[in-house]
Design a protein around this motif. Structure first.
Motif, mmCIF file in Angstrom:
data_model
loop_
_atom_site.group_PDB
_atom_site.id
_atom_site.type_symbol
_atom_site.label_atom_id
_atom_site.label_comp_id
_atom_site.label_asym_id
_atom_site.label_seq_id
_atom_site.Cartn_x
_atom_site.Cartn_y
_atom_site.Cartn_z
ATOM 1 N N LEU A 274 0.818 -1.206 0.000
ATOM 2 C CA LEU A 274 0.000 0.000 0.000
ATOM 3 C C LEU A 274 0.854 1.259 0.000
ATOM 4 N N TYR A 275 0.255 2.366 -0.535
ATOM 5 C CA TYR A 275 0.898 3.675 -0.571
ATOM 6 C C TYR A 275 -0.159 4.767 -0.407
ATOM 7 N N SER A 276 0.308 5.995 -0.246
ATOM 8 C CA SER A 276 -0.490 7.227 -0.383
ATOM 9 C C SER A 276 -1.738 7.245 0.494
ATOM 10 N N PRO A 277 -1.588 7.296 1.815
ATOM 11 C CA PRO A 277 -2.763 7.318 2.696
ATOM 12 C C PRO A 277 -3.494 8.654 2.660
ATOM 13 N N ARG A 278 -4.830 8.594 2.716
ATOM 14 C CA ARG A 278 -5.689 9.776 2.815
ATOM 15 C C ARG A 278 -6.784 9.472 3.833
ATOM 16 N N TRP A 279 -6.931 10.320 4.838
ATOM 17 C CA TRP A 279 -7.935 10.105 5.882
ATOM 18 C C TRP A 279 -9.318 10.569 5.417
ATOM 19 N N SER A 280 -10.342 9.875 5.869
ATOM 20 C CA SER A 280 -11.708 10.376 5.729
ATOM 21 C C SER A 280 -11.921 11.487 6.755
ATOM 22 N N PRO A 281 -12.838 12.432 6.509
ATOM 23 C CA PRO A 281 -13.027 13.554 7.438
ATOM 24 C C PRO A 281 -13.405 13.141 8.852
ATOM 25 N N ASP A 282 -14.042 11.958 9.015
ATOM 26 C CA ASP A 282 -14.446 11.530 10.354
ATOM 27 C C ASP A 282 -13.347 10.749 11.073
ATOM 28 N N SER A 283 -12.175 10.610 10.456
ATOM 29 C CA SER A 283 -11.014 9.920 11.046
ATOM 30 C C SER A 283 -11.258 8.439 11.300
ATOM 31 N N GLN A 284 -12.237 7.850 10.629
ATOM 32 C CA GLN A 284 -12.559 6.447 10.845
ATOM 33 C C GLN A 284 -12.027 5.524 9.750
ATOM 34 N N ARG A 285 -11.654 6.080 8.592
ATOM 35 C CA ARG A 285 -11.196 5.269 7.466
ATOM 36 C C ARG A 285 -9.981 5.926 6.824
ATOM 37 N N ILE A 286 -9.165 5.095 6.186
ATOM 38 C CA ILE A 286 -7.986 5.588 5.485
ATOM 39 C C ILE A 286 -8.004 5.021 4.070
ATOM 40 N N TYR A 287 -7.951 5.913 3.091
ATOM 41 C CA TYR A 287 -7.864 5.504 1.693
ATOM 42 C C TYR A 287 -6.385 5.301 1.343
ATOM 43 N N VAL A 288 -6.110 4.312 0.516
ATOM 44 C CA VAL A 288 -4.740 3.995 0.114
ATOM 45 C C VAL A 288 -4.743 3.533 -1.339
ATOM 46 N N ARG A 289 -3.560 3.533 -1.972
ATOM 47 C CA ARG A 289 -3.371 2.878 -3.272
ATOM 48 C C ARG A 289 -2.684 1.541 -3.049
ATOM 49 N N ARG A 290 -3.118 0.550 -3.805
ATOM 50 C CA ARG A 290 -2.493 -0.762 -3.706
ATOM 51 C C ARG A 290 -1.721 -1.088 -4.983
ATOM 52 N N ASP A 291 -0.496 -1.587 -4.816
ATOM 53 C CA ASP A 291 0.294 -2.121 -5.926
ATOM 54 C C ASP A 291 -0.040 -3.597 -6.093
ATOM 55 N N TYR A 292 -0.514 -3.963 -7.304
ATOM 56 C CA TYR A 292 -0.839 -5.369 -7.550
ATOM 57 C C TYR A 292 -0.830 -5.591 -9.057
ATOM 58 N N GLY A 293 0.367 -5.678 -9.629
ATOM 59 C CA GLY A 293 0.472 -5.774 -11.069
ATOM 60 C C GLY A 293 0.657 -4.404 -11.692
ATOM 61 N N ALA A 294 0.247 -4.270 -12.955
ATOM 62 C CA ALA A 294 0.489 -3.028 -13.696
ATOM 63 C C ALA A 294 -0.413 -1.892 -13.253
ATOM 64 N N TYR A 295 -1.577 -2.202 -12.687
ATOM 65 C CA TYR A 295 -2.558 -1.177 -12.374
ATOM 66 C C TYR A 295 -2.668 -0.975 -10.869
ATOM 67 N N LYS A 296 -2.524 0.285 -10.427
ATOM 68 C CA LYS A 296 -2.661 0.627 -9.026
ATOM 69 C C LYS A 296 -4.108 1.023 -8.758
ATOM 70 N N GLN A 297 -4.701 0.456 -7.719
ATOM 71 C CA GLN A 297 -6.108 0.694 -7.406
ATOM 72 C C GLN A 297 -6.249 1.315 -6.022
ATOM 73 N N ILE A 298 -7.404 1.954 -5.795
ATOM 74 C CA ILE A 298 -7.699 2.587 -4.512
ATOM 75 C C ILE A 298 -8.468 1.611 -3.627
ATOM 76 N N TYR A 299 -8.033 1.522 -2.385
ATOM 77 C CA TYR A 299 -8.718 0.732 -1.358
ATOM 78 C C TYR A 299 -9.049 1.661 -0.194
#
Length: 645
Positions: A274-299
């Motif tokens: 995982l890379y590039s964390p971003r917090w949700s405004p309520d501080s309950q969730r963290i968005y990240v990018r996942r490396d898994y092959g050629a395409y990076k996706q958001i989790y």
């Protein structure tokens, strides 16, 4: 179709990256890269409801102020590269910084800037350019400085200096402290080991408190404070604290009252990179990018359970993403295998996806090849399937076997696919050029990337010291799968690689006989000799299980130089100048070239004294590309290739 001449006519993308951020809950600001008809990066405003787009001016790395009134950005080149601001409509631009020598090339490495929570100031970190690859340089790297710039007066106040590189700068929500990552890389700071800290700097009195410390090189930590200020998200390799092979997500308590105790890290995720964390405004969730092959996706990661949920699914390498201020919308910009960039917006759970803008990489009338995302079973010793891309030959006909070019990406252990070819290092359009000439092109991911779990590092790298050979076995398993599908002619295989990709194809040259030709660009051929020229580094000795004189077998295990007896593959070597950043300061590739030549193998060694690790001059790029085309065409057999030029 894509030709070599057309490729060479494109603007150099240099080291800027596409960036997208929210100006408010209805408008996005993004940096748009150069195209065939636009030679500079531009900053654009995009309305998510009307799709109306407005160019605000030339520049890169746009960053809106928290109140949405201003946009900070970078403009200029070399000495003129400075920090600017303009209002949200692109008016009233003014220069904020006046850094001697300019800001440098790499954001997050040589400079960074962030808005204060009250939108009245910008914090700027900067380290002057330094020839970091010259390990025998008698001078220490220049200090990194942090300054506070007032946007009304443009007055700059110096607040701190460090004998270290400063990365991932941000403000803590209290508005009085800066969160930063401080890094000392051996041997640049007269140390035999690496040191990394996460610290909070009080902008009023200069007090520093330490939130985390690593004896090792955790260089993708990206510390990010939660909106409520109570926790710090951090990306760290929890299994290998001395090196960041595979970043997991952790949390650190931000207890400003306890200034003398370093808090523990609570690990949230396991065995996903995982890379590039971003917090949700309520501080309950963290968005990240996942490396898994050629395409990076958001989790998105639940901060209570660590449970990951995939948000995006399209075949895009997501380069930048942002959560709207109200937390209800998610926007991202991604590049596909056709070099098209797409800006999309969705609800924060990933539903209701809409395209806002499509930025093609080629003219509308230019034909491109079909690209397939493929997977295949790794060799029996590895438990998961591998992933990669396959560019089909133009006018592909099922049942016909085609010559195959395998482009093996660079970056050491922990590095992943970038959508750029190994020769020009600019874009995936290089692969379309080969496809237009009648080749299939295979871009494999392999186990050392850590995209498929940590076993490759814990066992194949740190225990068996056989990671290069294991990577090649993964790649060959992918080739075998393509041969079994009837796509590829097993008698017409070629491999190319840059940097660590060059290291991998050098091993392939030395140890296999199935390839008709190899091109190695800016790699190296031996670990022992390469590292004997440096001061002793604990990082290297840890990876290899000891020093070269204690465990020589570990260093020699994947040495192309010491395994080249009996090699037969025609190999073309391209090398840069170590004084300008070329990686092979001990000339191990030239030794390999001599070893091949002494055995009667067809080989050439071409050095470019005016280039470093990544070639930049047009005349050299043209020369490398033309020589590569000639080399591959000659050894594969031009008369056997379906030529669509």
């Amino acid at each position: 179709m894509v030709t070599s001449e057309w490729l060479l006519s494109l603007p150099n993308l240099n080291f800027n990256c596409p960036v997208i951020k929210w100006l408010d809950n209805t408008r996005l600001v993004h940096a748009s890269p150069p195209t065939e008809n636009k030679r500079e990066w531009t900053i654009e405003l995009l309305d998510v409801h009307t799709n109306e787009s407005k160019v605000l001016g030339e520049g890169s790395y746009p960053s809106p102020s928290p109140d949405g009134r201003w946009i900070a950005f970078v403009r200029g080149e070399k000495e003129a590269k400075q920090l600017w601001i303009m209002d949200r409509n692109g008016m009233n631009p003014k220069q904020l910084s006046h850094v001697q020598g300019g800001l440098g090339e790499y954001i997050q490495f040589s400079f960074n800037f962030v808005w204060s929570p009250d939108s009245n100031q910008v914090a700027l970190s900067h380290q002057p350019s330094f020839l970091f690859w010259k390990t025998n340089n008698p001078l220490k790297p220049p200090q990194s400085t942090i300054s506070i710039l007032d946007i009304t007066t443009t007055h700059s106040q110096h607040i701190a200096s460090f004998d270290a590189t400063i990365r991932s700068l941000s403000w803590l929500p209290n508005g009085t402290e800066l969160l930063l990552m401080k890094e000392q890389v051996a041997p640049l700071y007269d140390e035999d080991d690496d040191h990394v800290w996460i610290q909070a700097l009080d902008t009023k009195d200069g007090h520093i408190r330490t939130l985390a410390k690593f004896e090792g090189l955790q260089h993708f930590l990206m510390p990010t404070a939660s909106p409520d200020g109570q926790q710090i998200a951090v990306m760290y390799d929890a299994d290998h604290l001395r090196w960041s092979f595979m970043s997991s997500l952790g949390l650190i308590s931000n207890d400003s009252a306890n200034k003398d105790t370093v808090p523990p890290i609570m690990r949230l995720t396991h065995d996903i990179k995982l890379y590039s964390p971003r917090w949700s405004p309520d501080s309950q969730r963290i968005y990240v990018r996942r490396d898994y092959g050629a395409y990076k996706q958001i989790y998105v990661i639940d901060t209570k359970t660590g449970s990951p949920t995939q948000i995006t699914h399209a075949p895009l390498n997501i380069e930048s993403y942002a959560l709207s201020p109200d937390g209800l919308q998610l926007a991202w910009i991604g590049q596909d295998a056709q070099d098209t960039r797409i800006i999309r917006v969705a609800s924060s759970d990933g539903h209701n996806v809409r395209d806002l803008d499509i930025i093609p990489g080629v003219p509308k009338d230019m034909a491109l090849s079909e690209v397939r995302e493929i997977d295949w079973q790794a060799p029996p010793d590895y438990p998961t399937r591998m992933r990669g891309l396959l560019y089909m030959p133009s006018n592909y006909q099922e049942g016909t076997q085609y010559p195959l070019i395998v482009d093996i990406h660079g970056g050491g252990e922990g590095a992943t696919i970038n959508l750029s070819g190994a020769i020009l290092m600019s874009s995936p359009l290089e692969w379309h050029m080969w496809a237009a000439k009648g080749y299939a092109v295979f871009i494999p991911e392999f186990r050392s990337s850590a995209s498929f779990g940590s076993l490759a590092i814990t066992r194949d790298e740190l225990q068996d010291h056989n990671i290069v050979n294991c990577d090649i076995r993964d790649i060959e398993a992918g080739i075998d799968a393509l041969i079994d599908q009837g796509i590829v002619d097993p008698q017409r295989l070629v491999a190319i690689g840059h940097s660590a990709g060059g290291r991998r194809v050098n091993w392939l040259t030395a140890t296999t006989h199935r390839f008709r030709a190899v091109i190695s660009k800016e790699g190296w051929a031996d670990e022992w000799i390469s590292f004997l020229g440096d001061p002793p580094l604990k990082r290297i000795h840890w990876i290899f299980g000891g020093t070269p004189w204690e465990v020589p077998q570990n260093y020699l295990k994947n040495s192309a130089l010491f395994h080249c007896s009996g090699a037969t593959t025609p190999t073309l070597f391209f090398k840069g100048n170590p004084e300008l950043g070329g990686v092979d300061s001990q000339n191990t590739v030239h030794m390999l070239y001599n070893g091949l030549k002494g055995q009667g193998v067809e080989t050439e060694y071409i050095e470019y004294p005016d280039e470093g690790h990544v070639f930049e001059k047009l005349e050299n790029l043209r020369d490398v590309l033309e020589k590569s085309i000639k080399w591959i065409d000659e050894y594969v057999g031009r008369d056997q290739i379906i030529n669509n030029e």
